[in-house]
Design a protein around this motif. Structure first.
Motif, mmCIF file in Angstrom:
data_model
loop_
_atom_site.group_PDB
_atom_site.id
_atom_site.type_symbol
_atom_site.label_atom_id
_atom_site.label_comp_id
_atom_site.label_asym_id
_atom_site.label_seq_id
_atom_site.Cartn_x
_atom_site.Cartn_y
_atom_site.Cartn_z
ATOM 1 N N SER A 79 49.711 5.436 40.496
ATOM 2 C CA SER A 79 50.858 5.539 41.408
ATOM 3 C C SER A 79 50.698 4.617 42.605
ATOM 4 O O SER A 79 51.685 4.086 43.125
ATOM 5 C CB SER A 79 51.038 6.987 41.870
ATOM 6 N N CYS A 83 53.310 1.714 43.517
ATOM 7 C CA CYS A 83 53.838 1.660 44.880
ATOM 8 C C CYS A 83 53.695 0.252 45.450
ATOM 9 O O CYS A 83 54.614 -0.276 46.086
ATOM 10 C CB CYS A 83 53.115 2.682 45.755
ATOM 11 N N PHE A 102 59.218 2.695 42.691
ATOM 12 C CA PHE A 102 59.090 3.926 43.482
ATOM 13 C C PHE A 102 59.372 5.173 42.643
ATOM 14 O O PHE A 102 58.784 6.231 42.887
ATOM 15 C CB PHE A 102 60.000 3.876 44.699
ATOM 16 N N THR A 105 56.226 5.828 40.805
ATOM 17 C CA THR A 105 55.277 6.366 41.785
ATOM 18 C C THR A 105 55.516 7.856 41.995
ATOM 19 O O THR A 105 54.572 8.658 42.012
ATOM 20 C CB THR A 105 55.421 5.630 43.127
ATOM 21 N N GLY A 106 56.793 8.242 42.134
ATOM 22 C CA GLY A 106 57.121 9.650 42.334
ATOM 23 C C GLY A 106 56.771 10.508 41.131
ATOM 24 O O GLY A 106 56.248 11.621 41.280
ATOM 25 N N ALA A 110 54.094 13.538 41.072
ATOM 26 C CA ALA A 110 54.447 14.886 40.631
ATOM 27 C C ALA A 110 53.495 15.377 39.546
ATOM 28 O O ALA A 110 53.134 16.566 39.515
ATOM 29 C CB ALA A 110 55.889 14.902 40.124
ATOM 30 N N THR A 151 52.580 16.189 48.362
ATOM 31 C CA THR A 151 53.885 16.841 48.210
ATOM 32 C C THR A 151 54.867 16.370 49.277
ATOM 33 O O THR A 151 56.030 16.065 48.978
ATOM 34 C CB THR A 151 53.728 18.371 48.280
ATOM 35 N N LEU A 154 56.065 12.976 48.410
ATOM 36 C CA LEU A 154 57.088 12.970 47.360
ATOM 37 C C LEU A 154 58.460 13.333 47.925
ATOM 38 O O LEU A 154 59.476 12.735 47.544
ATOM 39 C CB LEU A 154 56.694 13.947 46.254
ATOM 40 N N LEU A 157 59.635 10.317 49.844
ATOM 41 C CA LEU A 157 60.085 9.266 48.931
ATOM 42 C C LEU A 157 61.458 9.595 48.347
ATOM 43 O O LEU A 157 62.303 8.700 48.200
ATOM 44 C CB LEU A 157 59.060 9.089 47.809
ATOM 45 N N SER A 158 61.699 10.856 48.027
ATOM 46 C CA SER A 158 62.999 11.256 47.480
ATOM 47 C C SER A 158 64.123 10.946 48.473
ATOM 48 O O SER A 158 65.175 10.412 48.097
ATOM 49 C CB SER A 158 62.996 12.751 47.145
ATOM 50 N N TRP A 184 50.924 6.389 51.414
ATOM 51 C CA TRP A 184 50.530 6.667 50.032
ATOM 52 C C TRP A 184 49.167 6.047 49.713
ATOM 53 O O TRP A 184 48.338 6.663 49.028
ATOM 54 C CB TRP A 184 51.593 6.155 49.079
#
Length: 205
Positions: A79, A83, A102, A105-106, A110, A151, A154, A157-158, A184
């Motif tokens: 990841s 990234c 990305f 990466t997410g 997860a 977390t 993430l 990033l969302s 990250w």
């Protein structure tokens, strides 16, 4: 000091360069990363002191899974690579590759969190929860603190990807992507240290 001198000291000379928003944001974010480094250093020190305080319970050799730890490490390292590729695509203003990098990466992040939660659930089901001994308390605190950071990353990033889809390559979005990338990569470095000292040295060497 005269009034004139005080006035000159209080206000910059005409034409003098003032710090930009990007400079201020970058400096503040580096300060935050430094504070995070101090936090993890304290947690590593606590684990080093308490790793032998098992209170007659299981130690790291009896608990940790090499397979799970290696898969977690592979997910997080990969990841970090994706990234970095996403940031290179961002520099070239390549919308598709930035989004794809990305997103991958997410997904990998997860997967890492899923594996970590499964490991915690397995340990607790075996009677090796954080209340079993000081060693396990320090272990759960150190590893879960890193997991909480992942977390939060993430979630961050969302939100960034939603903003990116709506606004594109604005200066603010690019600056936020850069800050996320630094965050990250720092988490990746912390995990390498955690994997080495907790799982490898603590569990197998």
């Amino acid at each position: 000091m005269s009034v004139e001198a005080a006035t000159i000291d209080a206000y910059p000379e005409e034409g003098a360069a003032l710090p930009t928003r990007q400079h201020v944001t970058g400096f503040g974010f580096y300060i935050y990363l430094l504070s995070d480094g101090i936090l993890f250093a304290a947690l590593f020190a606590a684990f080093a002191v308490l790793r032998g305080a098992t209170d007659g319970g299981p130690d790291s050799h009896a608990l940790f899974s090499a397979r799970n730890a290696f898969i977690e490490t592979a997910c997080l390292l990969t990841s970090s690579f994706t990234c970095g590729m996403a940031m290179l695509a961002c520099d070239r203003r390549n919308r598709f590759m930035t989004l794809a990098g990305f997103l991958v990466t997410g997904v990998l992040g997860a997967m890492f969190i899923t594996l970590e939660v499964r490991e915690f659930s397995d340990l607790i089901a075996r009677g090796a929860g954080p209340d079993r001994s000081a060693f396990l308390s320090s272990f759960f605190t150190l590893v879960s603190t890193h997991g909480i950071h992942v977390t939060c990353g993430l979630l961050w990033l969302s939100v960034l990807l939603v903003q990116f889809l709506g606004r594109g390559f604005t200066p603010a979005i690019i600056r936020r992507f850069l800050c996320f990338s630094l965050f990250w990569h720092v988490l990746d470095v912390v995990w390498i240290a955690l994997f080495t000292f907790v799982y490898l040295i603590g569990g197998y060497l």
